[in-house]
Write a protein that holds these residues in place. Structure first.
Motif, PDB file in Angstrom:
ATOM      1  N   UNK A  28     -19.251  12.359   0.290  1.00  0.00           N
ATOM      2  CA  UNK A  28     -19.112  11.258   1.250  1.00  0.00           C
ATOM      3  C   UNK A  28     -19.247   9.914   0.544  1.00  0.00           C
ATOM      4  N   UNK A  29     -20.268   9.799  -0.337  1.00  0.00           N
ATOM      5  CA  UNK A  29     -20.505   8.540  -1.039  1.00  0.00           C
ATOM      6  C   UNK A  29     -19.303   8.178  -1.893  1.00  0.00           C
ATOM      7  N   UNK A  30     -18.784   9.163  -2.632  1.00  0.00           N
ATOM      8  CA  UNK A  30     -17.636   8.904  -3.508  1.00  0.00           C
ATOM      9  C   UNK A  30     -16.428   8.478  -2.684  1.00  0.00           C
ATOM     10  N   UNK A  31     -16.209   9.165  -1.543  1.00  0.00           N
ATOM     11  CA  UNK A  31     -15.062   8.820  -0.703  1.00  0.00           C
ATOM     12  C   UNK A  31     -15.198   7.389  -0.186  1.00  0.00           C
ATOM     13  N   UNK A  32     -16.436   6.993   0.189  1.00  0.00           N
ATOM     14  CA  UNK A  32     -16.641   5.635   0.703  1.00  0.00           C
ATOM     15  C   UNK A  32     -16.400   4.614  -0.399  1.00  0.00           C
ATOM     16  N   UNK A  33     -16.892   4.899  -1.608  1.00  0.00           N
ATOM     17  CA  UNK A  33     -16.762   3.944  -2.700  1.00  0.00           C
ATOM     18  C   UNK A  33     -15.307   3.767  -3.121  1.00  0.00           C
ATOM     19  N   UNK A  34     -14.536   4.846  -3.059  1.00  0.00           N
ATOM     20  CA  UNK A  34     -13.167   4.782  -3.542  1.00  0.00           C
ATOM     21  C   UNK A  34     -12.177   4.501  -2.420  1.00  0.00           C
ATOM     22  N   UNK A  35     -12.684   4.258  -1.220  1.00  0.00           N
ATOM     23  CA  UNK A  35     -11.811   4.154  -0.057  1.00  0.00           C
ATOM     24  C   UNK A  35     -10.782   3.048  -0.152  1.00  0.00           C
ATOM     25  N   UNK A  36     -11.145   1.899  -0.719  1.00  0.00           N
ATOM     26  CA  UNK A  36     -10.204   0.792  -0.754  1.00  0.00           C
ATOM     27  C   UNK A  36      -9.563   0.691  -2.123  1.00  0.00           C
ATOM     28  N   UNK A  37      -8.505  -0.146  -2.174  1.00  0.00           N
ATOM     29  CA  UNK A  37      -7.886  -0.398  -3.464  1.00  0.00           C
ATOM     30  C   UNK A  37      -6.936   0.695  -3.879  1.00  0.00           C
ATOM     31  N   UNK A  38      -6.806   1.708  -3.056  1.00  0.00           N
ATOM     32  CA  UNK A  38      -5.880   2.790  -3.391  1.00  0.00           C
ATOM     33  C   UNK A  38      -4.530   2.517  -2.758  1.00  0.00           C
ATOM     34  N   UNK A  39      -3.581   3.360  -3.025  1.00  0.00           N
ATOM     35  CA  UNK A  39      -2.287   3.258  -2.379  1.00  0.00           C
ATOM     36  C   UNK A  39      -1.164   3.264  -3.367  1.00  0.00           C
ATOM     37  N   UNK A  40       0.044   3.554  -2.868  1.00  0.00           N
ATOM     38  CA  UNK A  40       1.188   3.683  -3.752  1.00  0.00           C
ATOM     39  C   UNK A  40       2.002   2.404  -3.810  1.00  0.00           C
ATOM     40  N   UNK A  41       3.278   2.585  -4.189  1.00  0.00           N
ATOM     41  CA  UNK A  41       4.173   1.446  -4.326  1.00  0.00           C
ATOM     42  C   UNK A  41       4.428   0.807  -2.958  1.00  0.00           C
ATOM     43  N   UNK A  42       4.524  -0.515  -2.926  1.00  0.00           N
ATOM     44  CA  UNK A  42       4.788  -1.291  -1.707  1.00  0.00           C
ATOM     45  C   UNK A  42       3.803  -0.978  -0.584  1.00  0.00           C
ATOM     46  N   UNK A  43       2.559  -0.711  -1.004  1.00  0.00           N
ATOM     47  CA  UNK A  43       1.501  -0.500  -0.021  1.00  0.00           C
ATOM     48  C   UNK A  43       0.762  -1.825   0.118  1.00  0.00           C
ATOM     49  N   UNK A  44       0.670  -2.386   1.322  1.00  0.00           N
ATOM     50  CA  UNK A  44       0.046  -3.711   1.472  1.00  0.00           C
ATOM     51  C   UNK A  44      -1.439  -3.720   1.108  1.00  0.00           C
ATOM     52  N   UNK A  45      -2.067  -2.534   0.885  1.00  0.00           N
ATOM     53  CA  UNK A  45      -3.472  -2.503   0.495  1.00  0.00           C
ATOM     54  C   UNK A  45      -3.642  -2.415  -1.014  1.00  0.00           C
ATOM     55  N   UNK A  46      -2.534  -2.180  -1.730  1.00  0.00           N
ATOM     56  CA  UNK A  46      -2.646  -1.844  -3.142  1.00  0.00           C
ATOM     57  C   UNK A  46      -2.654  -3.084  -4.020  1.00  0.00           C
ATOM     58  N   UNK A  47      -3.583  -3.104  -4.973  1.00  0.00           N
ATOM     59  CA  UNK A  47      -3.670  -4.223  -5.918  1.00  0.00           C
ATOM     60  C   UNK A  47      -2.904  -3.937  -7.188  1.00  0.00           C
ATOM     61  N   UNK A  48      -2.331  -2.777  -7.279  1.00  0.00           N
ATOM     62  CA  UNK A  48      -1.629  -2.431  -8.522  1.00  0.00           C
ATOM     63  C   UNK A  48      -0.320  -3.209  -8.633  1.00  0.00           C
ATOM     64  N   UNK A  49       0.273  -3.277  -9.853  1.00  0.00           N
ATOM     65  CA  UNK A  49       1.480  -4.089 -10.045  1.00  0.00           C
ATOM     66  C   UNK A  49       2.577  -3.732  -9.055  1.00  0.00           C
ATOM     67  N   UNK A  50       2.739  -2.438  -8.754  1.00  0.00           N
ATOM     68  CA  UNK A  50       3.817  -2.059  -7.834  1.00  0.00           C
ATOM     69  C   UNK A  50       3.372  -2.115  -6.376  1.00  0.00           C
ATOM     70  N   UNK A  51       2.098  -2.485  -6.120  1.00  0.00           N
ATOM     71  CA  UNK A  51       1.604  -2.629  -4.756  1.00  0.00           C
ATOM     72  C   UNK A  51       2.061  -3.937  -4.138  1.00  0.00           C
ATOM     73  N   UNK A  52       1.635  -4.160  -2.881  1.00  0.00           N
ATOM     74  CA  UNK A  52       2.139  -5.340  -2.186  1.00  0.00           C
ATOM     75  C   UNK A  52       1.031  -6.142  -1.517  1.00  0.00           C
ATOM     76  N   UNK A  53      -0.171  -6.093  -2.090  1.00  0.00           N
ATOM     77  CA  UNK A  53      -1.269  -6.791  -1.448  1.00  0.00           C
ATOM     78  C   UNK A  53      -1.026  -8.291  -1.392  1.00  0.00           C
ATOM     79  N   UNK A  54      -0.361  -8.805  -2.431  1.00  0.00           N
ATOM     80  CA  UNK A  54      -0.132 -10.268  -2.507  1.00  0.00           C
ATOM     81  C   UNK A  54       0.735 -10.745  -1.350  1.00  0.00           C
ATOM     82  N   UNK A  55       1.807 -10.007  -1.073  1.00  0.00           N
ATOM     83  CA  UNK A  55       2.700 -10.389   0.022  1.00  0.00           C
ATOM     84  C   UNK A  55       1.940 -10.367   1.347  1.00  0.00           C
ATOM     85  N   UNK A  56       1.189  -9.263   1.574  1.00  0.00           N
ATOM     86  CA  UNK A  56       0.445  -9.143   2.826  1.00  0.00           C
ATOM     87  C   UNK A  56      -0.539 -10.288   2.970  1.00  0.00           C
TER      88      UNK A  56
END
Lengths: 429, 343
Positions: free
Chosen positions: B30-58
């Motif tokens: 549970x603790x690990x799932x809570x800690x890793x819950x954010x910042x994940x996601x694939x390409x064009x995901x508005x939650x993703x901070x990765x280069x192919x993510x789309x957090x900046x646009x959102x």
């Protein structure tokens, strides 16, 4: 508690009910509730296992490989018990069928008999008795275990006893009690009797003949009431497995077989046998051994992973036997004998005659004969090196006046008994 | 009493260890799932901070007063901008229905493209994107009423089709007029529905489980219960397993085998040869009536047809030094011994 096959069957019938009549969560709940109710009824109506009382009777010792029976009495103070009972024994106890169906009426008793056929020497201890008591519906059962201790001692198998009749025949020839072409020989003066044609003229007692009207000869017989001390080495080298006709057995088992044959023969020859099992301390000791006592003493012996303490063993032998005796040491001719036993020989040889019997390894002989490829030749060289070492030790021991019998496991008991008879015939006891 | 079956207290004593371990593992998960819950996601995901993510646009959209709703079923799109990064995953009928209901629709690289272009900086060449200016465009070329950026951005009615999603990624948002173009496309209305279809949503047609009648499903469940009960029946042991107290037993020839391996590894051919020679001499001496320790060569030569010098060399030389010579020597020694025994 335990479920039975009927519980599973009931759940399978439930599949039809759920699938055809009540295809919903309610259906599953209904089936489950019925199942649960059946289990609850069975558990509450099954006879209690905890209050059962047990007692045992039957065989306490049996020769290894032969059958015996142990009885288990179940007394049931509660309501009628129907179920199955398992008497737990280790696999080597060789229980033919360890689980039986039981039906004990309320307040009654039942005697169950279990057949054991131990496959290994030693004390075979019973484990738990487990009872599974079924309820009236046969869907669920109460289950529990009880500790009902019992020990069956599996005695050494004494395979070499088949050698005994011919050996006894030889002994009787030696004794002169049996008519034969060879006259009985021995070193102990027996009696004087009149000369008959065929007697050795060298045995005529001229002094006695002078006093009598007849020619009188002396008769001799083998010595009696001599002491034979058998020492079996139960230290680390006796743990080594050596392949024989009966499969791979530890050296210790072969040594025991040889010791049993020798003591059976010696007691027939009216010699007194003392038995001693020794590793770094006395493991078993039977003074004035008879065969039944001896097998009982040998049964629980196991090889230990310690070094044979030759000094302590010699001291023990010297302490126990006051008069001159034949000391038979059943051990293995390893290089350690040279450092351990050899320096002590003068002290022992001054009072006793020592005979060392050693179990040779057929695998080493097979390796020594190996030829063909490089691996086989190197193995042959290593085996020859071992055999040369044994030959050297044998020669070294012979120089100290020690007799050595080094034979393969199948031959050792007979070879040792033969050597004993020839020593007896030569009057060296 | 001789009964040894466990009562409740002993069952608890035995079980609390595993229960504790299970609880710890669960807590850690549970603790690990809570800690890793954010910042994940694939390409064009508005939650993703990765280069192919789309957090900046959102983030930009939010700053401009556009409410971004990430959804996997797009139930309410009325009056909102619908952005579909993966239109190929959605049933065309449903997509058409959604774009009819939405006020504006942006589709990223649907499969209706007529040609391909490499993504690069392109000029708009149409009124639709004049404010944004040059942007990183490319990908697929489409047909439509309004065409921009060499037809990689077209608009037909309220539906905008764009051939390349680079302008929405964190990596490329800050180059050229990408940010302005993205904002103008996605910020047309106060609400933006960012529609990433999930596996459940993707299959609008009936799956196998939908086609099976309900009765069978519950029957299968009941069958599972039956299997568990049968497994319990078979798994319950009648009393514990009794261990066998085995004695310590070692194969006696093991030390000899070990020595053979040592010889072989160190290529001790000469040593092995001398051992074999000694063994042959020791075996032959009593056969020939030669006292132990004395040279039996003469006697052997007399009994066989071999010359004495050759026999002496065979029995007493040192060497061979190589492995092949050793095998030959062993065979030769055997031959001599056999000749003596026969002769």
């Amino acid at each position: 508690m335990a479920l039975t096959g009927r519980a599973g069957l009931l759940a399978l019938v439930g599949v039809l009910v759920v699938g055809l009549v009540l295809p919903s969560w309610q259906g599953i709940l209904v089936v489950f509730a019925v199942l649960l109710a059946c289990v609850a009824v069975d558990l509450s109506l099954a006879a209690g296992v905890r209050r059962l009382t047990f007692s045992r009777a039957g065989a306490i010792s049996v020769r290894t490989g032969e059958p015996c029976a142990v009885q288990l009495t179940v007394h049931n103070p509660g309501r009628r018990l129907r179920g199955v009972l398992r008497d737990g024994w280790a696999p080597s106890a060789g229980v033919v069928d360890d689980r039986v169906a039981v039906d004990v009426p309320a307040g009654g008793s039942r005697v169950l008999s279990f057949e054991l056929r131990p496959v290994r020497r030693g004390d075979r201890v019973s484990d738990r008795v487990t009872v599974r008591s079924y309820g009236p519906l046969g869907v669920a059962a109460r289950q529990g275990s009880h500790v009902v201790p019992w020990t069956v001692r599996a005695l050494p198998p004494f395979h070499s006893r088949r050698h005994l009749p011919p050996l006894l025949e030889r002994l009787r020839e030696l004794d002169g009690r049996r008519a034969s072409l060879i006259r009985g020989a021995g070193t102990e003066f027996d009696s004087l009797r009149a000369y008959v044609i065929g007697d050795d003229v060298r045995s005529i007692d001229w002094r006695a003949s002078a006093r009598s009207s007849d020619v009188v000869v002396r008769t001799w017989r083998p010595e009696r009431d001599r002491q034979v001390t058998i020492v079996v080495d139960t230290a680390r080298t006796s743990a080594a497995r050596v392949d024989g006709a009966l499969g791979g057995l530890p050296r210790l088992d072969t040594s025991m077989d040889a010791a049993l044959l020798l003591s059976a023969l010696a007691s027939q020859a009216r010699d007194q046998v003392d038995f001693l099992a020794f590793s770094h301390k006395v493991r078993a000791s039977v003074p004035r051994a008879t065969l039944p006592v001896l097998v009982q003493a040998m049964a629980p012996l196991e090889a230990e992973l310690v070094e044979f303490d030759a000094r302590a063993a010699v001291a023990e032998v010297l302490r126990r036997s006051g008069r001159r005796s034949l000391v038979v040491l059943l051990t293995s001719l390893e290089p350690s004998v040279e450092h351990g036993l050899l320096p002590l020989l003068p002290a022992l040889a001054s009072r006793h005659h020592l005979l060392i019997a050693s179990v040779a390894d057929p695998a080493v002989h097979a390796m020594a004969a190996g030829r063909g490829d490089l691996e086989a030749v190197y193995s042959a060289a290593a085996a020859e090196r071992t055999l040369a070492e044994r030959r050297r030790l044998t020669a070294l021991l012979a120089r100290h006046g020690v007799d050595v019998v080094d034979a393969l496991p199948d031959d050792l008991p007979r070879a040792l008994a033969d050597r004993y008879l020839s020593l007896k015939a030569a009057g060296k006891l | 009493m001789t009964a040894v079956s466990p009562d409740a207290r002993r069952i608890w004593t035995a079980a609390r260890g595993p229960v504790l371990i299970g609880a710890v593992i669960l807590l850690a998960a549970v603790v690990i799932a809570l800690l890793r819950g954010s910042g994940e996601g694939g390409a064009l995901d508005p939650r993703s901070f990765r280069p192919e993510g789309s957090h900046a646009v959102a983030d930009l959209l939010e700053q401009n007063g556009v409410r971004v709703e990430l959804t996997d079923n797009a139930s309410s799109v009325d009056g909102a901008t619908l952005f579909v990064p993966q239109p190929n995953l959605i049933d065309p009928e449903r997509l058409a229905d959604l774009s009819r209901r939405a006020s504006a629709t942006v589709l990223l690289a649907p499969a209706t493209g007529v040609a391909r272009l490499e993504p690069e900086t392109r000029q708009p060449g149409c009124p639709l994107a004049d404010r944004a200016g040059a942007a990183t465009m490319g990908g697929f070329v489409y047909e439509g009423e309004l065409r921009c950026y060499d037809s990689t951005l077209v608009r037909t009615g309220t539906v905008t089709t764009i051939g390349y999603g680079g302008i929405f990624t964190n990596r490329d948002i800050d180059s050229e007029g990408n940010a302005a173009l993205a904002l103008s496309l996605l910020g047309q209305h106060e609400r933006l529905v960012w529609y990433v279809p999930s596996a459940a949503d993707r299959s609008q047609q009936k799956s196998l489980t939908d086609l099976v009648p309900d009765g069978w499903k519950f029957a299968a469940l009941q069958l599972g219960i039956a299997v568990v009960l049968i497994a319990l029946w078979r798994a319950r042991r009648l009393g514990r397993v009794v261990p066998e107290p085995l004695p310590v037993v070692v194969r006696a020839a093991e030390t000899v085998e070990g020595r053979a391996r040592l010889y072989r590894r160190s290529h001790a051919a000469s040593h092995a040869a001398s051992v074999l020679r000694q063994a042959t001499r020791d075996r032959l001496a009593p056969l020939l009536g030669v006292p132990p320790g004395e040279d039996p060569s003469e006697e052997i030569a007399r009994r066989t047809s071999r010359p004495a010098a050759a026999v002496r060399s065979l029995l007493y030389d040192t060497g061979p030094v190589d492995d092949r010579g050793l095998v030959a020597l062993a065979a030769e020694l055997d031959a001599v011994e056999n000749e003596v025994r026969k002769g």
